[in-house]
Motif scaffolding. Sequence first.
Motif, PDB file in Angstrom:
ATOM      1  N   ASP A 176       0.620  -1.078  -0.149  1.00  0.00           N
ATOM      2  CA  ASP A 176      -0.095  -0.147   0.005  1.00  0.00           C
ATOM      3  C   ASP A 176       0.791   1.359  -0.067  1.00  0.00           C
ATOM      4  OD1 ASP A 176       0.375   1.127   2.917  1.00  0.00           O
ATOM      5  OD2 ASP A 176      -0.231  -1.242   3.174  1.00  0.00           O
ATOM      6  N   HIS A 177       0.244   2.137  -0.018  1.00  0.00           N
ATOM      7  CA  HIS A 177       1.074   3.741  -0.380  1.00  0.00           C
ATOM      8  C   HIS A 177       1.906   3.997   0.762  1.00  0.00           C
ATOM      9  CE1 HIS A 177       2.136   7.696  -1.617  1.00  0.00           C
ATOM     10  NE2 HIS A 177       1.648   8.054  -0.206  1.00  0.00           N
ATOM     11  N   ASP A 178       1.572   3.797   2.147  1.00  0.00           N
ATOM     12  CA  ASP A 178       2.239   4.066   3.294  1.00  0.00           C
ATOM     13  C   ASP A 178       3.441   3.185   3.588  1.00  0.00           C
ATOM     14  OD1 ASP A 178       0.593   6.210   3.948  1.00  0.00           O
ATOM     15  OD2 ASP A 178      -0.830   5.200   5.245  1.00  0.00           O
ATOM     16  N   SER A 179       3.125   1.864   3.160  1.00  0.00           N
ATOM     17  CA  SER A 179       4.198   0.764   3.201  1.00  0.00           C
ATOM     18  C   SER A 179       5.413   1.064   2.261  1.00  0.00           C
ATOM     19  CB  SER A 179       3.552  -0.403   3.252  1.00  0.00           C
ATOM     20  OG  SER A 179       2.657  -0.957   4.123  1.00  0.00           O
ATOM     21  N   ALA A 180       4.976   1.492   1.302  1.00  0.00           N
ATOM     22  CA  ALA A 180       5.898   1.771   0.057  1.00  0.00           C
ATOM     23  C   ALA A 180       6.694   3.061   0.303  1.00  0.00           C
ATOM     24  CB  ALA A 180       5.283   1.920  -1.337  1.00  0.00           C
ATOM     25  N   ARG A 181       5.921   3.797   1.190  1.00  0.00           N
ATOM     26  CA  ARG A 181       6.824   5.224   1.176  1.00  0.00           C
ATOM     27  C   ARG A 181       7.722   4.826   2.556  1.00  0.00           C
ATOM     28  NH1 ARG A 181       4.035  10.351   3.774  1.00  0.00           N
ATOM     29  NH2 ARG A 181       5.735  11.823   3.619  1.00  0.00           N
ATOM     30  N   GLN A 182       7.306   4.120   3.336  1.00  0.00           N
ATOM     31  CA  GLN A 182       8.255   4.061   4.560  1.00  0.00           C
ATOM     32  C   GLN A 182       9.321   3.070   3.963  1.00  0.00           C
ATOM     33  OE1 GLN A 182       5.719   1.993   7.388  1.00  0.00           O
ATOM     34  NE2 GLN A 182       4.788   3.750   8.392  1.00  0.00           N
ATOM     35  N   LEU A 183       8.979   1.975   3.361  1.00  0.00           N
ATOM     36  CA  LEU A 183      10.161   1.151   2.871  1.00  0.00           C
ATOM     37  C   LEU A 183      11.165   2.079   1.843  1.00  0.00           C
ATOM     38  CD1 LEU A 183      11.394  -1.646   1.988  1.00  0.00           C
ATOM     39  CD2 LEU A 183       9.960  -1.825   0.163  1.00  0.00           C
ATOM     40  N   ALA A 184      10.860   3.040   1.046  1.00  0.00           N
ATOM     41  CA  ALA A 184      11.512   3.772   0.413  1.00  0.00           C
ATOM     42  C   ALA A 184      12.525   4.716   1.529  1.00  0.00           C
ATOM     43  CB  ALA A 184      10.873   4.645  -0.562  1.00  0.00           C
ATOM     44  N   GLU A 185      11.731   5.261   2.266  1.00  0.00           N
ATOM     45  CA  GLU A 185      12.622   6.148   3.460  1.00  0.00           C
ATOM     46  C   GLU A 185      13.495   5.475   4.206  1.00  0.00           C
ATOM     47  OE1 GLU A 185      11.363   8.852   7.371  1.00  0.00           O
ATOM     48  OE2 GLU A 185       9.945   8.204   6.095  1.00  0.00           O
ATOM     49  N   VAL A 186      13.165   3.986   4.432  1.00  0.00           N
ATOM     50  CA  VAL A 186      14.163   3.403   5.041  1.00  0.00           C
ATOM     51  C   VAL A 186      15.379   3.105   4.318  1.00  0.00           C
ATOM     52  CG1 VAL A 186      14.535   1.021   6.148  1.00  0.00           C
ATOM     53  CG2 VAL A 186      12.503   2.313   6.558  1.00  0.00           C
ATOM     54  N   ARG A 187      15.119   2.745   2.841  1.00  0.00           N
ATOM     55  CA  ARG A 187      16.170   2.575   2.015  1.00  0.00           C
ATOM     56  C   ARG A 187      17.188   3.767   1.819  1.00  0.00           C
ATOM     57  NH1 ARG A 187      13.884   0.426  -3.344  1.00  0.00           N
ATOM     58  NH2 ARG A 187      16.088   0.293  -3.837  1.00  0.00           N
ATOM     59  N   LEU A 188      16.472   4.846   1.820  1.00  0.00           N
ATOM     60  CA  LEU A 188      17.289   6.198   1.837  1.00  0.00           C
ATOM     61  C   LEU A 188      18.074   6.457   3.049  1.00  0.00           C
ATOM     62  CD1 LEU A 188      14.724   8.466   0.034  1.00  0.00           C
ATOM     63  CD2 LEU A 188      16.799   7.532  -0.970  1.00  0.00           C
ATOM     64  N   LEU A 189      17.603   6.166   4.287  1.00  0.00           N
ATOM     65  CA  LEU A 189      18.276   6.445   5.456  1.00  0.00           C
ATOM     66  C   LEU A 189      19.602   5.397   5.631  1.00  0.00           C
ATOM     67  CD1 LEU A 189      15.096   6.842   8.114  1.00  0.00           C
ATOM     68  CD2 LEU A 189      17.116   8.323   7.426  1.00  0.00           C
ATOM     69  N   LEU A 190      19.102   4.021   5.073  1.00  0.00           N
ATOM     70  CA  LEU A 190      20.323   3.026   5.075  1.00  0.00           C
ATOM     71  C   LEU A 190      21.443   3.403   4.282  1.00  0.00           C
ATOM     72  CD1 LEU A 190      18.334  -0.091   5.481  1.00  0.00           C
ATOM     73  CD2 LEU A 190      19.985   0.823   7.313  1.00  0.00           C
ATOM     74  N   ARG A 191      21.087   3.954   3.202  1.00  0.00           N
ATOM     75  CA  ARG A 191      21.939   4.135   2.258  1.00  0.00           C
ATOM     76  C   ARG A 191      22.863   5.529   2.558  1.00  0.00           C
ATOM     77  NH1 ARG A 191      23.197   3.750  -3.161  1.00  0.00           N
ATOM     78  NH2 ARG A 191      24.049   5.566  -4.548  1.00  0.00           N
ATOM     79  N   GLU A 192      22.192   6.462   3.209  1.00  0.00           N
ATOM     80  CA  GLU A 192      22.798   7.701   3.821  1.00  0.00           C
ATOM     81  C   GLU A 192      23.977   7.340   4.895  1.00  0.00           C
ATOM     82  OE1 GLU A 192      24.056  11.617   3.868  1.00  0.00           O
ATOM     83  OE2 GLU A 192      22.674  10.608   2.438  1.00  0.00           O
ATOM     84  N   ILE A 193      23.333   6.200   5.743  1.00  0.00           N
ATOM     85  CA  ILE A 193      23.951   5.814   6.970  1.00  0.00           C
ATOM     86  C   ILE A 193      25.440   4.957   6.395  1.00  0.00           C
ATOM     87  CG2 ILE A 193      24.492   3.907   8.843  1.00  0.00           C
ATOM     88  CD1 ILE A 193      21.359   5.012   9.482  1.00  0.00           C
ATOM     89  N   ALA A 194      25.175   4.207   5.387  1.00  0.00           N
ATOM     90  CA  ALA A 194      26.435   3.471   4.845  1.00  0.00           C
ATOM     91  C   ALA A 194      27.348   4.378   3.951  1.00  0.00           C
ATOM     92  CB  ALA A 194      25.897   2.706   3.590  1.00  0.00           C
ATOM     93  N   MET A 195      26.811   5.515   3.529  1.00  0.00           N
ATOM     94  CA  MET A 195      27.806   6.591   2.929  1.00  0.00           C
ATOM     95  C   MET A 195      28.700   7.351   3.808  1.00  0.00           C
ATOM     96  SD  MET A 195      27.659   6.670  -0.639  1.00  0.00           S
ATOM     97  CE  MET A 195      28.195   8.179  -0.816  1.00  0.00           C
TER      98      MET A 195
END
Length: 113
Positions: A76-95
């Motif tokens: 659903d829209h909220d889950s997809a948005r939260q998944l995208a946010e988590v992916r971006l946060l993890l990428r930022e932490i990794a960088m």
Amino acid sequence: MTEKFLKARIPGELYAELLARSGAEGKRLGTFVRDVLQQHAQAVSTSEALARIEAAMSAGPTPSSAPAPVPVAALDHDSARQLAEVRLLLREIAMQTNAQILNRVAAQLAAQA
């Protein structure tokens, strides 16, 4: 806790950068440097984090018995948005921690596909 005094010589450019960063956070320079040192001391090393992840993956279910991942389009829209946010946060932490880890992950994902 017994506090100790630390005195160090640092280059002028580093001092100016630390002073600017502490001012931006509204902290005294000494407090800011102490916080940075505490964060560094408590941080998990990249190799230790990778070892933990690999251990968790090897202890988990085998790929044949694991349930198939849900496609992003099926969320659903909220889950997809939260998944995208988590992916971006993890990428930022990794960088911030280790930029090379992103290349390793991308290569491993490409090898699996």
